[in-house]
Structure formats: C-alpha cells, structure tokens
Design a protein around this motif. Structure first.
Motif, PDB file in Angstrom:
ATOM      1  N   GLN A  76       0.870  -1.170   0.000  1.00  0.00           N
ATOM      2  CA  GLN A  76       0.000   0.000   0.000  1.00  0.00           C
ATOM      3  C   GLN A  76       0.911   1.225   0.000  1.00  0.00           C
ATOM      4  O   GLN A  76       2.092   1.133   0.346  1.00  0.00           O
ATOM      5  CB  GLN A  76      -0.940   0.010   1.211  1.00  0.00           C
ATOM      6  N   ALA A  77       0.393   2.357  -0.415  1.00  0.00           N
ATOM      7  CA  ALA A  77       1.186   3.574  -0.404  1.00  0.00           C
ATOM      8  C   ALA A  77       1.625   3.911   1.013  1.00  0.00           C
ATOM      9  O   ALA A  77       0.991   3.507   2.002  1.00  0.00           O
ATOM     10  CB  ALA A  77       0.376   4.729  -0.995  1.00  0.00           C
ATOM     11  N   GLY A  78       2.710   4.642   1.124  1.00  0.00           N
ATOM     12  CA  GLY A  78       3.190   5.015   2.438  1.00  0.00           C
ATOM     13  C   GLY A  78       4.467   5.819   2.369  1.00  0.00           C
ATOM     14  O   GLY A  78       4.967   6.145   1.295  1.00  0.00           O
ATOM     15  N   VAL A  79       5.003   6.123   3.537  1.00  0.00           N
ATOM     16  CA  VAL A  79       6.268   6.848   3.667  1.00  0.00           C
ATOM     17  C   VAL A  79       7.269   5.931   4.365  1.00  0.00           C
ATOM     18  O   VAL A  79       6.965   5.325   5.403  1.00  0.00           O
ATOM     19  CB  VAL A  79       6.084   8.149   4.471  1.00  0.00           C
ATOM     20  N   VAL A  80       8.460   5.817   3.799  1.00  0.00           N
ATOM     21  CA  VAL A  80       9.520   4.990   4.371  1.00  0.00           C
ATOM     22  C   VAL A  80      10.054   5.682   5.618  1.00  0.00           C
ATOM     23  O   VAL A  80      10.507   6.836   5.556  1.00  0.00           O
ATOM     24  CB  VAL A  80      10.651   4.762   3.357  1.00  0.00           C
ATOM     25  N   THR A  81       9.993   5.007   6.750  1.00  0.00           N
ATOM     26  CA  THR A  81      10.515   5.579   7.995  1.00  0.00           C
ATOM     27  C   THR A  81      11.823   4.919   8.421  1.00  0.00           C
ATOM     28  O   THR A  81      12.500   5.428   9.310  1.00  0.00           O
ATOM     29  CB  THR A  81       9.480   5.451   9.123  1.00  0.00           C
ATOM     30  N   LEU A  82      12.178   3.799   7.790  1.00  0.00           N
ATOM     31  CA  LEU A  82      13.459   3.142   8.064  1.00  0.00           C
ATOM     32  C   LEU A  82      13.845   2.340   6.832  1.00  0.00           C
ATOM     33  O   LEU A  82      13.009   1.634   6.265  1.00  0.00           O
ATOM     34  CB  LEU A  82      13.352   2.213   9.279  1.00  0.00           C
ATOM     35  N   ALA A  83      15.111   2.459   6.427  1.00  0.00           N
ATOM     36  CA  ALA A  83      15.620   1.692   5.285  1.00  0.00           C
ATOM     37  C   ALA A  83      17.085   1.374   5.574  1.00  0.00           C
ATOM     38  O   ALA A  83      17.939   2.260   5.501  1.00  0.00           O
ATOM     39  CB  ALA A  83      15.478   2.475   3.992  1.00  0.00           C
ATOM     40  N   GLU A  84      17.363   0.114   5.912  1.00  0.00           N
ATOM     41  CA  GLU A  84      18.712  -0.317   6.266  1.00  0.00           C
ATOM     42  C   GLU A  84      19.032  -1.605   5.517  1.00  0.00           C
ATOM     43  O   GLU A  84      18.217  -2.523   5.471  1.00  0.00           O
ATOM     44  CB  GLU A  84      18.830  -0.543   7.771  1.00  0.00           C
ATOM     45  N   ALA A  85      20.240  -1.670   4.960  1.00  0.00           N
ATOM     46  CA  ALA A  85      20.605  -2.809   4.112  1.00  0.00           C
ATOM     47  C   ALA A  85      21.197  -3.972   4.881  1.00  0.00           C
ATOM     48  O   ALA A  85      21.260  -5.084   4.348  1.00  0.00           O
ATOM     49  CB  ALA A  85      21.599  -2.350   3.037  1.00  0.00           C
ATOM     50  N   ASP A  86      21.636  -3.751   6.149  1.00  0.00           N
ATOM     51  CA  ASP A  86      22.375  -4.815   6.824  1.00  0.00           C
ATOM     52  C   ASP A  86      22.155  -4.761   8.327  1.00  0.00           C
ATOM     53  O   ASP A  86      23.048  -4.413   9.097  1.00  0.00           O
ATOM     54  CB  ASP A  86      23.875  -4.694   6.505  1.00  0.00           C
ATOM     55  N   MET A  87      20.953  -5.123   8.761  1.00  0.00           N
ATOM     56  CA  MET A  87      20.650  -5.237  10.192  1.00  0.00           C
ATOM     57  C   MET A  87      21.010  -6.647  10.659  1.00  0.00           C
ATOM     58  O   MET A  87      20.932  -7.613   9.894  1.00  0.00           O
ATOM     59  CB  MET A  87      19.180  -4.947  10.446  1.00  0.00           C
ATOM     60  N   TYR A  88      21.375  -6.772  11.929  1.00  0.00           N
ATOM     61  CA  TYR A  88      21.886  -8.047  12.416  1.00  0.00           C
ATOM     62  C   TYR A  88      20.858  -9.172  12.278  1.00  0.00           C
ATOM     63  O   TYR A  88      21.147 -10.214  11.677  1.00  0.00           O
ATOM     64  CB  TYR A  88      22.316  -7.926  13.885  1.00  0.00           C
TER      65      TYR A  88
ATOM     66  N   VAL B  41       6.520  -4.001   7.660  1.00  0.00           N
ATOM     67  CA  VAL B  41       7.918  -4.303   7.936  1.00  0.00           C
ATOM     68  C   VAL B  41       8.375  -5.370   6.942  1.00  0.00           C
ATOM     69  O   VAL B  41       7.821  -6.471   6.906  1.00  0.00           O
ATOM     70  CB  VAL B  41       8.108  -4.826   9.378  1.00  0.00           C
ATOM     71  N   MET B  42       9.378  -5.041   6.136  1.00  0.00           N
ATOM     72  CA  MET B  42       9.935  -5.976   5.160  1.00  0.00           C
ATOM     73  C   MET B  42      11.342  -6.370   5.602  1.00  0.00           C
ATOM     74  O   MET B  42      12.193  -5.496   5.808  1.00  0.00           O
ATOM     75  CB  MET B  42       9.974  -5.340   3.775  1.00  0.00           C
ATOM     76  N   MET B  43      11.594  -7.690   5.715  1.00  0.00           N
ATOM     77  CA  MET B  43      12.859  -8.151   6.261  1.00  0.00           C
ATOM     78  C   MET B  43      13.551  -9.142   5.327  1.00  0.00           C
ATOM     79  O   MET B  43      12.925  -9.727   4.456  1.00  0.00           O
ATOM     80  CB  MET B  43      12.633  -8.813   7.631  1.00  0.00           C
ATOM     81  N   HIS B  44      14.857  -9.319   5.570  1.00  0.00           N
ATOM     82  CA  HIS B  44      15.729 -10.291   4.886  1.00  0.00           C
ATOM     83  C   HIS B  44      15.947  -9.937   3.418  1.00  0.00           C
ATOM     84  O   HIS B  44      16.226 -10.808   2.592  1.00  0.00           O
ATOM     85  CB  HIS B  44      15.172 -11.715   5.031  1.00  0.00           C
ATOM     86  N   MET B  45      15.855  -8.652   3.091  1.00  0.00           N
ATOM     87  CA  MET B  45      15.955  -8.201   1.708  1.00  0.00           C
ATOM     88  C   MET B  45      17.404  -8.267   1.206  1.00  0.00           C
ATOM     89  O   MET B  45      18.335  -7.920   1.916  1.00  0.00           O
ATOM     90  CB  MET B  45      15.408  -6.775   1.597  1.00  0.00           C
ATOM     91  N   SER B  46      17.571  -8.713  -0.030  1.00  0.00           N
ATOM     92  CA  SER B  46      18.897  -8.734  -0.645  1.00  0.00           C
ATOM     93  C   SER B  46      19.272  -7.365  -1.188  1.00  0.00           C
ATOM     94  O   SER B  46      20.460  -7.081  -1.409  1.00  0.00           O
ATOM     95  CB  SER B  46      18.937  -9.762  -1.788  1.00  0.00           C
ATOM     96  N   ARG B  47      18.257  -6.515  -1.388  1.00  0.00           N
ATOM     97  CA  ARG B  47      18.483  -5.185  -1.946  1.00  0.00           C
ATOM     98  C   ARG B  47      17.401  -4.252  -1.423  1.00  0.00           C
ATOM     99  O   ARG B  47      16.231  -4.622  -1.380  1.00  0.00           O
ATOM    100  CB  ARG B  47      18.418  -5.247  -3.469  1.00  0.00           C
ATOM    101  N   VAL B  48      17.821  -3.059  -0.996  1.00  0.00           N
ATOM    102  CA  VAL B  48      16.884  -2.042  -0.531  1.00  0.00           C
ATOM    103  C   VAL B  48      16.934  -0.881  -1.517  1.00  0.00           C
ATOM    104  O   VAL B  48      17.985  -0.268  -1.710  1.00  0.00           O
ATOM    105  CB  VAL B  48      17.242  -1.566   0.894  1.00  0.00           C
ATOM    106  N   ASP B  49      15.806  -0.582  -2.155  1.00  0.00           N
ATOM    107  CA  ASP B  49      15.759   0.419  -3.223  1.00  0.00           C
ATOM    108  C   ASP B  49      15.158   1.752  -2.793  1.00  0.00           C
ATOM    109  O   ASP B  49      14.940   2.624  -3.643  1.00  0.00           O
ATOM    110  CB  ASP B  49      14.947  -0.122  -4.410  1.00  0.00           C
ATOM    111  N   VAL B  50      14.851   1.913  -1.518  1.00  0.00           N
ATOM    112  CA  VAL B  50      14.232   3.145  -1.039  1.00  0.00           C
ATOM    113  C   VAL B  50      15.060   3.711   0.098  1.00  0.00           C
ATOM    114  O   VAL B  50      15.963   3.057   0.617  1.00  0.00           O
ATOM    115  CB  VAL B  50      12.783   2.891  -0.568  1.00  0.00           C
ATOM    116  N   GLU B  51      14.731   4.918   0.505  1.00  0.00           N
ATOM    117  CA  GLU B  51      15.440   5.547   1.620  1.00  0.00           C
ATOM    118  C   GLU B  51      14.440   6.212   2.545  1.00  0.00           C
ATOM    119  O   GLU B  51      13.299   6.518   2.150  1.00  0.00           O
ATOM    120  CB  GLU B  51      16.457   6.558   1.115  1.00  0.00           C
ATOM    121  N   ALA B  52      14.864   6.439   3.788  1.00  0.00           N
ATOM    122  CA  ALA B  52      13.986   7.035   4.786  1.00  0.00           C
ATOM    123  C   ALA B  52      13.486   8.397   4.313  1.00  0.00           C
ATOM    124  O   ALA B  52      14.240   9.200   3.751  1.00  0.00           O
ATOM    125  CB  ALA B  52      14.712   7.168   6.111  1.00  0.00           C
TER     126      ALA B  52
END
Length: 284
Positions: free
Chosen positions: A189-201, A218-229
């Motif tokens: 759904q549409a929204g605003v990115v409030t956190l975008a991190e490529a390598d969380m533990y 919340v989207m997790m285990h991503m190989s690539r993050v294409d957005v920013e906060a």
C-alpha cells in the motif's frame, strides 16, 4: 449517502474478513475483532478518540485506525468525544486465536544466542527501530485495500511460537513468502519509508513503510533495498528484492505489520495468495 457510510461500504467489499463490529449515527467500525487484527473506524468530523485511555489520531474526515496485539486481552474500551460535548463509549470484545508451534533448525548459532561482541551493534540497531516506530504520518492509506508485496509459497504465519535450533524464542510476527533471491518486493500500500537499512543483524535488509497513523509494514531479509527514509512510495512500486540476509535459512520475504506497539497479522488485510500458491511446511 454520508461519507462515513460510503467509506465503510467500500471497505466491506475490498478488505477480506471485515465485518461490521459497531455502527451508529456517529461511529462505524470495520475489522475482525480478534487478536492480531487491524480495525478501521469512521466517526463524525471533529471527534477525538481514545483506546484503553490512550489517544488515537483521527483524520479531519473522522477516519482512524487501531490494532490488537497477538496477546491482547479479551476486551478493549473505545471512547469518542465530540465538539458538542457528547461522547460514545464501546466495550470491544477481542476474540482469542490459537497459535501454531514452528521449529526451525539449521540457523547459525550466532543468530540464536548472539555472541557478546555483537551486543553493542544489536543495541544500536534497536534504537534505530525504536526511533522509526515513533514517526507519525498523518495520511490514511491504511484504509485502502492492500496487495501482496511478493508471491510464493507461504512458509511461516503470524503468531506461531518459534523454536530456533531447539531453543524457544519470541513468536513470529509476520507472514513469510518464499521466492528466489532477487525477486522484486513491492509496496503493499502507499506510504512513507521511515526506516531503510541494508544490513541489520537479525533482519538483514529492512524497510519500515508507514501507511498512516502508525500502521506500518515491515519488510525483512531483503537482498536489496531500493528506497530511503523519508521517501513516499505508491502501492505496487518496487522497494527492494527478496533475499536471505540476517536470521534466515533461505531466501524469503518476511512481511510484518504493527500499529504502535501492537503486532498485526498482514494476512487479515489481503485476500488469498495469488496464483494458487499453497501453504508450505516448515519455515525460514
């Protein structure tokens, strides 16, 4: 027909599992009254609302939302107050759910019992997530129908008690969708990115997408993050790709949702998995 009736009628048609919980001249609620669910309400413009004594954001139109955590008790108290001095109080019955037990073996032990040298990193990342959770977006995209952010076999469901390498851990707060690494993930759904991190533990590639009023995917285990906060995205827009980063045994998307401190089951907001994908055994 009044705007409140129009909006709630649309919600009944497009959101799975919704049933009228309460209705009246100044209040309408839609959503499954059970643990792990999101409820959408419409009140008369100008209303103020509280749930169990905590203030809820209410849009100028009267639209608002709240959620019940996985372990919410049997009831909640909703109060609406209007500019003319009148008020409405509802005692909401919250149905319990039964939760599965899911055993996951083969994880690197460092993700089950983190070594001391990683604790500072984990604490730093926890602060990042806490700060992102505190963000408040005033839009009301949460009231529109959601779509699956990825398709594939469902290998983990919301609320199940997780046992990692034989050790009980916190429940699973999301739905897992298995797909090859690199498979696109789109905004449900549409929204605003409030956190975008490529390598969380624990989470690996991680994105928080606020759909308004704190209703957040919340989207997790991503190989690539294409957005920013701070970035706004539209429904269906690619936000990254599936991977096996963080605490994962294979490539998959973990899609979780929360409203404030309540963990929400994403499957209560979408229809069946497209393409006839069946629920698979096991988990990631």
């Amino acid at each position: 027909m009044k705007r409140t009736s129009v909006v709630l009628a649309v919600l009944l048609l497009v959101l799975p599992g919704l049933a009228a919980a309460e209705s009246g001249p100044n209040l309408e609620l839609q959503g499954p009254m059970k643990q792990g669910s999101l409820v959408i309400g419409m009140a008369a413009p100008g209303a103020r609302a509280t749930l169990d004594g905590a203030a809820l954001p209410v849009a100028e139109s009267g639209l608002f939302a709240f959620g019940f955590d996985r372990d919410h008790g049997p009831a909640a108290r909703l109060v609406l107050s209007y500019p003319d001095g009148t008020s409405i109080e509802r005692r909401l019955e919250v149905a319990p759910r039964e939760w599965a037990i899911q055993r996951i073996d083969g994880l690197p032990q460092k993700y089950v019992t983190p070594p001391p040298e990683t604790l500072a990193r984990i604490a730093k990342e926890r602060k990042l997530k806490t700060a992102a959770r505190a963000a408040r977006i005033g839009d009301t995209w949460f009231a529109q129908p959601f779509i699956w952010p990825a398709t594939g076999p469902i290998t983990g469901v919301f609320g199940s008690q997780r046992i990692y390498n034989g050790e009980p851990r916190r429940p699973h707060y999301g739905v897992d969708v298995a797909a090859p690494t690199g498979t696109p993930i789109v905004a449900p759904q549409a929204g605003v990115v409030t956190l975008a991190e490529a390598d969380m533990y624990f989470e690996g590639g991680l994105v928080f997408l606020d759909h308004g009023h704190g209703v957040t995917s919340v989207m997790m285990h991503m190989s690539r993050v294409d957005v920013e906060a701070g970035q706004r995205v539209e429904q269906g827009e690619t936000i990254g790709a599936i991977g096996a980063t963080g605490r994962a045994t294979g490539p998959h998307l973990h899609w979780g949702m929360f409203w404030r401190g309540a963990q929400i089951d994403p499957q209560t907001l979408v229809g069946p998995m497209p393409d006839g994908q069946a629920v698979a055994a096991g988990g990631n």
